[in-house]
Design a protein around this motif. Structure first.
Motif, PDB file in Angstrom:
ATOM      1  N   CYS A  25      -5.981   3.706   0.313  1.00 46.77           N
ATOM      2  CA  CYS A  25      -5.258   2.573   0.348  1.00 46.77           C
ATOM      3  C   CYS A  25      -5.953   1.472  -0.025  1.00 46.77           C
ATOM      4  CB  CYS A  25      -4.080   2.711   1.522  1.00 46.77           C
ATOM      5  SG  CYS A  25      -4.786   1.672   2.930  1.00 46.77           S
ATOM      6  N   HIS A  44      -2.474  -2.172   0.678  1.00 51.69           N
ATOM      7  CA  HIS A  44      -2.065  -1.337  -0.324  1.00 51.69           C
ATOM      8  C   HIS A  44      -1.405  -1.143   1.682  1.00 51.69           C
ATOM      9  CE1 HIS A  44       1.508   0.629  -1.338  1.00 51.69           C
ATOM     10  NE2 HIS A  44       1.468   0.902  -2.186  1.00 51.69           N
ATOM     11  N   GLU A  47       0.758   2.058   2.206  1.00 55.17           N
ATOM     12  CA  GLU A  47      -0.325   3.310   2.420  1.00 55.17           C
ATOM     13  C   GLU A  47      -1.014   3.028   3.564  1.00 55.17           C
ATOM     14  OE1 GLU A  47      -2.009   3.876  -1.485  1.00 55.17           O
ATOM     15  OE2 GLU A  47       0.240   4.015  -2.613  1.00 55.17           O
ATOM     16  N   CYS A  48      -1.273   2.073   3.869  1.00 54.52           N
ATOM     17  CA  CYS A  48      -1.955   2.055   4.639  1.00 54.52           C
ATOM     18  C   CYS A  48      -1.429   2.237   7.107  1.00 54.52           C
ATOM     19  CB  CYS A  48      -2.347   0.616   5.190  1.00 54.52           C
ATOM     20  SG  CYS A  48      -3.640  -0.253   6.640  1.00 54.52           S
ATOM     21  N   ARG A  85      -1.188  -3.950  -6.848  1.00 61.43           N
ATOM     22  CA  ARG A  85      -1.268  -2.853  -6.987  1.00 61.43           C
ATOM     23  C   ARG A  85      -1.799  -2.791  -8.113  1.00 61.43           C
ATOM     24  NH1 ARG A  85       1.247  -3.029  -3.206  1.00 61.43           N
ATOM     25  NH2 ARG A  85       3.643  -2.323  -2.443  1.00 61.43           N
TER      26      ARG A  85
END
Ligand code: SF4
Ligand code: SF4
Length: 123
Positions: A25, A44, A47-48, A85
């Motif tokens: 991530c 991110h 996502e982490c 992103r």
């Protein structure tokens, strides 16, 4: 909640954190086209998984455990981490603009060697 990369990464950017992240991530990776131009790396937010593996891997203590634990001088980089992103040119540009604004606003920290900046955050 997510971990946050801050300004000791500027001028270091060795991607040691990328190598230990179990969920990939942290971006840009060295094999992504944005890597050369990126000023720092970004975590991110969604996502982490808060595993903490990246923290001891970072040679300059650039990574904080959460937005809440990020020092006041680094708050502007929290949003930069959250908007970046990989592969989205507009998001990449927006995040990089935030980092450049942080650099302009913190010439004092930028004049300190990357390895000394985390100590300077606490002052
Ligand atoms: S805390 Fe874990 S999941 Fe989050 S960026 Fe660091 S290594 Fe990756
Ligand atoms: S390990 Fe630290 S200095 Fe290296 S890329 Fe990751 S956050 Fe930046």
């Amino acid at each position: 909640m997510a971990f946050v990369i801050t300004d000791p990464c500027i001028g270091t950017k060795d991607a040691a954190c990328v190598d230990v992240c179990p969920v990939d991530c942290i971006h840009p990776r060295k094999d992504e086209p944005e890597f050369e131009q990126a000023t720092i790396l970004y975590i991110h937010t969604e996502e982490c998984i808060d595993c903490g593996a990246c923290v001891p891997a970072c040679p300059v203590a650039a990574i904080y455990d959460s937005p809440e634990l990020t020092p006041a001088s680094q708050k502007g980089l929290i949003e930069a981490n959250s908007v970046y992103r990989a592969g989205d040119a507009a998001a990449v540009a927006q995040a990089e603009a935030m980092v450049k604004a942080h650099m302009a606003a913190h010439a004092d920290l930028m004049s300190v060697a990357p390895a000394e900046r985390a100590v300077a955050h606490a002052k």
